[in-house]
Enzyme design. Structure first.
Site, PDB file in Angstrom:
ATOM      1  N   TYR A   1      72.487  68.460  97.324  1.00  5.87           N
ATOM      2  CA  TYR A   1      71.949  67.799  98.513  1.00  5.87           C
ATOM      3  C   TYR A   1      72.477  68.313  99.853  1.00  5.87           C
ATOM      4  CZ  TYR A   1      70.030  64.538  95.145  1.00  5.87           C
ATOM      5  OH  TYR A   1      69.341  63.997  94.087  1.00  5.87           O
ATOM      6  N   MET A   2      73.743  68.672  99.934  1.00  3.82           N
ATOM      7  CA  MET A   2      74.294  69.116 101.211  1.00  3.82           C
ATOM      8  C   MET A   2      74.068  70.614 101.383  1.00  3.82           C
ATOM      9  SD  MET A   2      77.849  66.908 101.462  1.00  3.82           S
ATOM     10  CE  MET A   2      78.731  68.157 100.549  1.00  3.82           C
TER      11      MET A   2
END
Length: 730
Positions: free
Chosen positions: A689-690
């Site tokens: 996600y990051m």
């Protein structure tokens, strides 16, 4: 793939790795003034111009170009120059290998001084040289030293401007050796006990009994659903006239004891035996580990089919305990280039079988697929995380999330208007997107609870999952993906609060809150931004949250000169993202014991500090104070020695005190990080996600070791991100 290491200022056109590109040899060069205007591929392949040597430790005034430099694997300590090595102006060692202009191969290292003397006939110097010189280091070359570089991120038209993966041709040539199948079961003949009597089993039933015996130490055998499903699978492998009729009378401990003894025997083998087995396994796996993609070798992620066994599932899965059947070649479909040879079935695979089908689909990146025998789900074989296919997919995913920044204002305005609409569907659409955006919920979808665990997302929330509280607060309590519980209380906007209440009015607890499905919601999102879907919001919100948290480094008063404080600060920021995305984990079983051990070490440090402080007080006043030492509490525990030595001078004592206080501060920080993160899965957001470029830029900017936050797997997964500059902003 070389691992990345310390963040020392180097060229931003080079990766956060030791000058080593994916699947390729090390490349070193000096920075040119026009690097920023030069294509990356051209810049990397330029010969290194000769320049005067400079200090290996540049002054602060020389840091103007620091943020344009990559993260090196590590900064090696300076060592004396060796004959077959040379050192560049930054202290990095390089092999003295030059390309052979005639055939492109690498020449051998230049001869050592001793060999030159001997060649010139000065034999009298040779004995002395042989007596004093260290043995010459043998340079071992691997296939990676000669591999072409797959720098896919240098290609033009990556689709970054659109953030959409190209669905046209993905490759021109694809070749691989297929997959490895689970070997046929070899019976051991150990009998179980049935109603107290030894009972032999046919080979098929014995294999299934092994799967059950392996679970006897766990808690699954006590679950009714797991036990019932296993019994059905086990009974199906027994002849109809077999005397075993009840699982309650079966004792599988003899098989458990046999398996444990076999495991212990393998564990106690000699080092040579283990190494030999490891070599044989590596030699067998070697052909299946790689594929040729446009004649560049790429590593395959999962080249083994799933072995047979008992299906575990997550949470209270209704099919837990069922038997996963063995996969045969007829169930496998391959994807190859038309002119690529079709691989043979492995020699030790099941005889008399052939591949199910062979496709030549160059718009797809899968190498093979087969169906799971439990749920009928398709299992794909893909290239590994470091491959161009996976890297491109990740890159475009994060670029799409970055593109959402340009639309997010208009999207939020639009769903805010819909939440106030008189139309029921518009209000539901607006409220659902608000929850997905504000709470980072997954979109959810309909599930067959008899086939899958009862996990839900935003669109499949039921009335029983929500509780309304004063102050426009709601509490959501449901099982999310992988049966991870989501249980949070959040204050939401007033209009969203009233909408949710109206949606629940008159409904039963088991009825859905929303009457819209994920397809309708994603269709609405695509009207606002091309190719936008609900899952992009999670990537966007996770990356934006990390960026915003890292930007607060000045407000937090972090001492950027202390690596431990930087790491603690980064982990705190990462934890905020994990909490937002509900990335939880169960507390490790050994956490309490680990913390107890850490506390004991902290107590010892405090006692040592007190001892030194008392000694310094004695030197100042002449009054000696006895400090009690830690006594031996357990048998075998070593007795601690005093830290103050006889006759220690005041300066030495002060230096020792500073060292101990520094150790205590570092240890306290480590304990705090361990305890704070005991129930939070920090790695999930890093992997999925990051945006990794945010982390790389942070490490470059503050000269933090990349290995502290990205393990080897992540550094291998995101080689393209290692080229990010320190001023990158999501």
């Amino acid at each position: 793939m070389a691992s990345a290491g310390d963040v020392h200022m180097q060229d931003a056109d080079q990766p956060m790795a030791n000058g080593t590109l994916p699947n390729g040899p090390a490349i070193k060069r000096e920075r040119d003034e026009d690097d920023d205007d030069m294509p990356l591929g051209q810049a990397l392949r330029q010969p290194a111009p000769k320049k005067a040597k400079v200090s290996a430790s540049p002054s602060k005034d020389d840091d103007d170009d620091d943020d344009d430099m990559p993260i090196s694997s590590s900064r090696p300590k300076e060592k004396p120059k060796a004959a077959a090595k040379r050192t560049d102006n930054k202290g990095d060692k390089r092999k003295d290998l030059k390309p052979d202009k005639a055939n492109g191969a690498r020449r051998s290292p230049s001869p050592s001084p001793a060999s030159s003397v001997k060649a010139n006939g000065a034999a009298r110097a040779a004995p002395k040289a042989r007596a004093t010189a260290k043995p010459k280091r043998v340079i071992v070359k691997t296939e990676a030293d000669f591999e072409p570089l797959n720098c896919w991120w240098e290609k033009e038209n990556l689709g970054a401007s659109k953030g959409v993966k190209d669905t046209t041709k993905q490759w021109d040539y694809l070749e691989h050796h297929g997959v490895i199948f689970t070997p046929q079961y070899e019976p051991h003949g150990v009998k179980i006990r049935y109603d107290g009597e030894p009972m032999a089993l046919p080979p098929d039933a014995e294999e299934v009994a092994n799967f059950w015996a392996q679970q006897l130490d766990g808690d699954r055998v006590g679950k009714e659903k797991f036990r019932t499903n296993f019994w059905k699978a086990f009974k199906s492998k027994l002849p109809k006239d077999h005397p075993i009729k009840s699982i309650d009378k079966c004792d599988f401990r003899p098989i458990k004891q046999h398996l444990d003894a076999d495991k212990e025997r393998k564990k106690n083998r000699s080092k040579e035996e283990k190494e030999e087995e490891k070599k044989q396994k590596a030699a067998y796996d070697a052909p299946y580990q790689f594929a040729l993609v446009d004649h560049i070798r790429e590593k395959i992620g999962n080249f083994r089919v799933e072995p047979p066994g008992l299906f575990m599932g997550r949470g209270e899965h209704p099919k837990q305990g069922q038997l996963k059947g063995r996969i045969f070649p007829e169930q496998v479909t391959l994807n190859l280039a038309k002119d690529a040879p079709v691989p043979r079935i492995p020699n030790d695979g099941p005889p008399g079988h052939a591949w199910g089908d062979v496709h030549h689909n160059n718009t797809s990146t899968w190498l093979a697929w087969y169906k799971d025998t439990i749920n009928g789900a398709v299992k794909y074989v893909f290239l590994g995380a470091a491959s161009g296919f996976k890297g491109m997919s990740d890159f475009l995913k994060y670029e799409k999330a970055r593109k959402l920044k340009d639309y997010i204002g208009a999207i939020r305005d639009d769903y805010a208007r819909k939440m106030k609409s008189k139309d029921q569907e518009d209000r539901e659409l607006g409220t659902a997107v608000y929850l997905i955006d504000f709470l980072a919920l997954r979109v959810g979808g309909e599930k067959d609870t008899e086939e899958e665990a009862d996990t839900v997302g935003c669109c499949s929330l039921r009335k029983e999952h929500i509780t309304f509280e004063d102050g426009y607060k709601i509490t959501l309590d449901f099982l999310g993906k992988d049966s991870i519980r989501y249980h949070q209380t959040s204050k939401i906007e007033e209009i969203a609060y009233h909408n949710l209440k109206s949606f629940c009015k008159g409904k039963k607890d088991d009825e859905d809150i929303f009457d819209i499905d994920p397809a309708r919601l994603n269709k609405y999102l695509k009207e606002l931004m091309p190719d936008l879907s609900a899952k992009v919001f999670r990537t966007y919100n996770a990356s934006v949250t990390l960026q915003q948290q890292l930007d607060k480094i000045g407000e937090k008063g972090v001492d950027v000169s202390k690596p431990d404080e930087l790491l603690s600060f980064y982990n705190d920021c990462n934890r905020e993202v994990a909490i937002l995305c509900n990335h939880q984990r169960s507390v490790p079983k050994g956490h309490a014991a680990s913390m107890e051990k850490a506390q004991k070490k902290l107590d010892e440090l405090n006692e040592d500090i007190q001892e030194v402080e008392d000694y310094l007080e004695y030197l100042r006043t002449g009054k000696k104070k006895k400090t009690p030492k830690v006594e031996k509490k357990e048998e075998g525990e070593k007795e601690r020695k005093p830290v103050v030595k006889d006759g220690m001078k005041e300066d030495a004592a002060k230096k020792k005190l500073d060292t101990l206080k520094s150790q205590r501060s570092k240890h306290e920080l480590t304990m705090k990080m361990k305890d704070d993160n005991k129930a939070v899965a920090l790695s999930t957001s890093k992997i999925n996600y990051m945006d990794p470029r945010i982390t790389v830029a942070f490490c470059k900017k503050y000269e933090m070791t990349i290995e502290k936050v990205f393990n080897k797997g992540l550094r291998t997964k995101f080689p393209w991100a290692m080229y990010s500059k320190s001023d990158f902003v999501f």
